[in-house]
Scaffold this active site. Structure first.
Site, PDB file in Angstrom:
ATOM      1  N   ARG A   1       0.818  -1.235   0.000  1.00 27.94           N
ATOM      2  CA  ARG A   1       0.000   0.000   0.000  1.00 27.94           C
ATOM      3  C   ARG A   1       0.842   1.272   0.000  1.00 27.94           C
ATOM      4  O   ARG A   1       0.373   2.346   0.360  1.00 27.94           O
ATOM      5  CB  ARG A   1      -0.974   0.024   1.173  1.00 27.94           C
TER       6      ARG A   1
ATOM      7  N   LYS B   1       3.443  11.858 -10.597  1.00 28.58           N
ATOM      8  CA  LYS B   1       2.582  11.051 -11.475  1.00 28.58           C
ATOM      9  C   LYS B   1       3.312   9.754 -11.780  1.00 28.58           C
ATOM     10  O   LYS B   1       4.453   9.774 -12.252  1.00 28.58           O
ATOM     11  CB  LYS B   1       2.310  11.788 -12.785  1.00 28.58           C
TER      12      LYS B   1
ATOM     13  N   GLU C   1      10.228  19.144 -23.930  1.00 25.43           N
ATOM     14  CA  GLU C   1       9.568  19.513 -22.664  1.00 25.43           C
ATOM     15  C   GLU C   1      10.118  20.847 -22.132  1.00 25.43           C
ATOM     16  O   GLU C   1       9.392  21.621 -21.523  1.00 25.43           O
ATOM     17  CB  GLU C   1       9.741  18.406 -21.605  1.00 25.43           C
TER      18      GLU C   1
ATOM     19  N   LYS D   1       8.207  23.357 -13.053  1.00 26.89           N
ATOM     20  CA  LYS D   1       7.398  22.191 -12.669  1.00 26.89           C
ATOM     21  C   LYS D   1       7.087  22.236 -11.166  1.00 26.89           C
ATOM     22  O   LYS D   1       5.959  21.949 -10.747  1.00 26.89           O
ATOM     23  CB  LYS D   1       8.137  20.907 -13.030  1.00 26.89           C
TER      24      LYS D   1
ATOM     25  N   GLU E   1      -3.854  17.794 -10.141  1.00 26.33           N
ATOM     26  CA  GLU E   1      -4.341  18.276 -11.433  1.00 26.33           C
ATOM     27  C   GLU E   1      -5.836  18.611 -11.430  1.00 26.33           C
ATOM     28  O   GLU E   1      -6.591  18.231 -12.323  1.00 26.33           O
ATOM     29  CB  GLU E   1      -4.025  17.245 -12.529  1.00 26.33           C
TER      30      GLU E   1
ATOM     31  N   ARG F   1      -2.328  22.595 -12.895  1.00 26.33           N
ATOM     32  CA  ARG F   1      -1.352  21.578 -13.320  1.00 26.33           C
ATOM     33  C   ARG F   1      -1.629  21.095 -14.745  1.00 26.33           C
ATOM     34  O   ARG F   1      -0.704  20.669 -15.442  1.00 26.33           O
ATOM     35  CB  ARG F   1      -1.355  20.393 -12.347  1.00 26.33           C
TER      36      ARG F   1
ATOM     37  N   ASN G   1       0.223  19.787 -19.585  1.00 27.15           N
ATOM     38  CA  ASN G   1      -0.119  18.871 -20.678  1.00 27.15           C
ATOM     39  C   ASN G   1      -0.111  19.584 -22.029  1.00 27.15           C
ATOM     40  O   ASN G   1      -0.631  19.048 -23.010  1.00 27.15           O
ATOM     41  CB  ASN G   1      -1.497  18.242 -20.436  1.00 27.15           C
TER      42      ASN G   1
ATOM     43  N   HIS H   1       0.298  17.764 -25.288  1.00 26.49           N
ATOM     44  CA  HIS H   1       0.135  16.333 -24.982  1.00 26.49           C
ATOM     45  C   HIS H   1      -1.181  15.758 -25.513  1.00 26.49           C
ATOM     46  O   HIS H   1      -1.299  14.544 -25.630  1.00 26.49           O
ATOM     47  CB  HIS H   1       0.219  16.093 -23.471  1.00 26.49           C
TER      48      HIS H   1
ATOM     49  N   HIS I   1      -0.174  12.649 -27.279  1.00 31.98           N
ATOM     50  CA  HIS I   1      -0.482  11.283 -26.812  1.00 31.98           C
ATOM     51  C   HIS I   1      -1.166  10.476 -27.902  1.00 31.98           C
ATOM     52  O   HIS I   1      -0.920   9.275 -28.054  1.00 31.98           O
ATOM     53  CB  HIS I   1      -1.379  11.325 -25.575  1.00 31.98           C
TER      54      HIS I   1
ATOM     55  N   HIS J   1       8.054  10.127 -26.919  1.00 31.85           N
ATOM     56  CA  HIS J   1       7.151  11.055 -26.234  1.00 31.85           C
ATOM     57  C   HIS J   1       7.482  12.521 -26.554  1.00 31.85           C
ATOM     58  O   HIS J   1       6.596  13.308 -26.879  1.00 31.85           O
ATOM     59  CB  HIS J   1       7.206  10.802 -24.720  1.00 31.85           C
TER      60      HIS J   1
HETATM   61  N1  GLY Z   1       3.841  15.644 -17.131  1.00 28.07           N
HETATM   62  C1  GLY Z   1       2.747  16.412 -16.717  1.00 28.07           C
HETATM   63  C2  GLY Z   1       2.556  16.451 -15.241  1.00 28.07           C
HETATM   64  O1  GLY Z   1       3.401  15.982 -14.503  1.00 28.07           O
HETATM   65  O2  GLY Z   1       1.555  16.937 -14.774  1.00 28.07           O
END
Ligand code: GLY
Length: 373
Positions: free
Chosen positions: A131, A153, A195, A239, A249, A253, A257, A260, A264, A277
């Protein structure tokens, strides 16, 4: 002589704050920093499972294990095949098998030594073992240094979409040793630059201008140490600023993206192997910039400046020939950025600011995508 210097950036997440240490040669001090007397991040004597891929492990596995062992940790390792196509649940089961064989306990930790794929999978395996146990991120690609290793993430891909399975799990420490970039393949370096450009567009105008002033962005060997330091510090600070305001998010946040949504889709339609990516994010930023221009939200000159940076990093600015616009429009609807049935796009509204919108219709996306053929 190297002019890279050591810097620490604090990610101020309530109850879960941690440092991002940018430290040239720092790999050899990993154990010492985790064990730091008085306030250890992981108690010496504990079991530490290092997760890596064969390429990175050959290069940096021994140094990492030595650094941890010398600081008193009981170290084991798990090597997973390299590549986004292996970022799935079966790899998580492999990590858990090694955790079981080595009897990892609640007070044990996992160390992710590798790029974004290893970082995401190790973080997810750590978040679910017993857990949740501690994870330490040691990113070895530029992309993982400036993005994936920070913010908590973690997860894996589902056959139907990228990162659909995952959890938020903040690391105890992120250790960025810029010297390891010397061995990063050039294509991977460029992917990381995508990025960095993203942070310039959505958050940090001085970073954007610094990238514009650079002679080259396409090869680590031609990027000055001064620029590399600036790129790392500014990207990590951006970041940290964003994720400390919105960990899960719920709001701001989502601007991370940028590029993305379409990115994606391109990645998944090319089987997570043909286009990496960062390349997909580059294509996605060019498309998003065009959408913003078509909607009257962004100057055509700003999008030209952005696209010039993507070009300077020798990232693709056109859709792959085997990907159709219709397929992209279908794929973006299964992305996790869909909210209440509407696809959400991040669009720039100046260089250094961006916002999230649900106002991008299929028709608008289609018109912009046509300009990328
Ligand atoms: N890569 C996007 C984030 O960490 O929110």
């Amino acid at each position: 002589m190297s002019t890279l210097t050591e810097t620490t950036i604090r990610v101020n997440i309530p109850q879960d704050a941690y440092d991002v240490r940018i430290a040239p040669g720092g790999l050899d001090s990993l154990g010492q920093w985790l064990a730091s007397e008085g306030a250890p991040l992981i108690k010496p004597g504990q079991k530490v499972l290092v997760v890596s891929n064969p390429i990175v492990f050959d290069l940096y596995g021994k140094r990492t294990i030595d650094a941890l062992t010398q600081a008193g940790y009981d170290v084991c390792h798990c090597i997973l095949p390299a590549g986004e196509q292996h970022k799935h649940m079966a790899s998580i089961a492999q990590i858990h098998d090694v955790a079981y064989e080595n009897r990892l306990e609640r007070s044990s930790a996992m160390v992710a030594l590798g790029g974004g794929v290893i970082g995401d999978m190790t973080g997810f395996a750590a978040s679910t073992w017993l857990r949740g146990i501690a994870v330490v991120q040691v990113p070895t690609s530029l992309l993982a240094m400036v993005d994936a290793s920070m913010g908590g993430k973690t997860g894996v891909n589902h056959p139907k979409g990228k990162n659909l399975i995952g959890a938020f799990h903040q690391p105890r420490l992120v250790l960025i040793d810029p010297q390891v970039l010397e061995t990063l393949p050039v294509r991977e370096f460029r992917a990381g630059v995508a990025e960095v450009i993203k942070y310039g567009v959505i958050w940090d105008l001085p970073l954007f201008e610094k990238l514009e002033a650079a002679e080259r962005l396409d090869d680590f060997n031609y990027v000055s140490e001064d620029l590399l330091q600036y790129m790392l510090e500014h990207s990590c600070q951006a970041k940290a600023d964003v994720v400390s305001q919105d960990v899960r998010e719920g709001g701001i946040r989502a601007i991370l993206n940028y590029g993305h949504t379409i990115g994606h889709a391109v990645e998944s339609l090319t089987g997570y192997s043909e286009i990496n990516h960062g390349e997909a994010v580059g294509i996605g930023m060019v498309a998003a910039g065009q959408i913003a221009v078509n909607m009257g939200l962004w100057d055509a000159s700003a999008t030209r400046r952005q696209d010039a940076l993507v070009n300077k990093a020798r990232l693709p600015t056109r859709l792959p020939a085997n990907v159709s616009i219709d397929d992209i429009l279908v794929a973006i609807k299964s992305d996790k950025k869909v909210k209440e049935g509407t696809v959400r796009f991040v669009l720039p509204k100046g260089i250094g600011t961006a916002f999230v919108t649900s106002q991008v219709t299929d028709e608008r996306a289609q018109i912009a995508l046509k300009s990328l053929i």
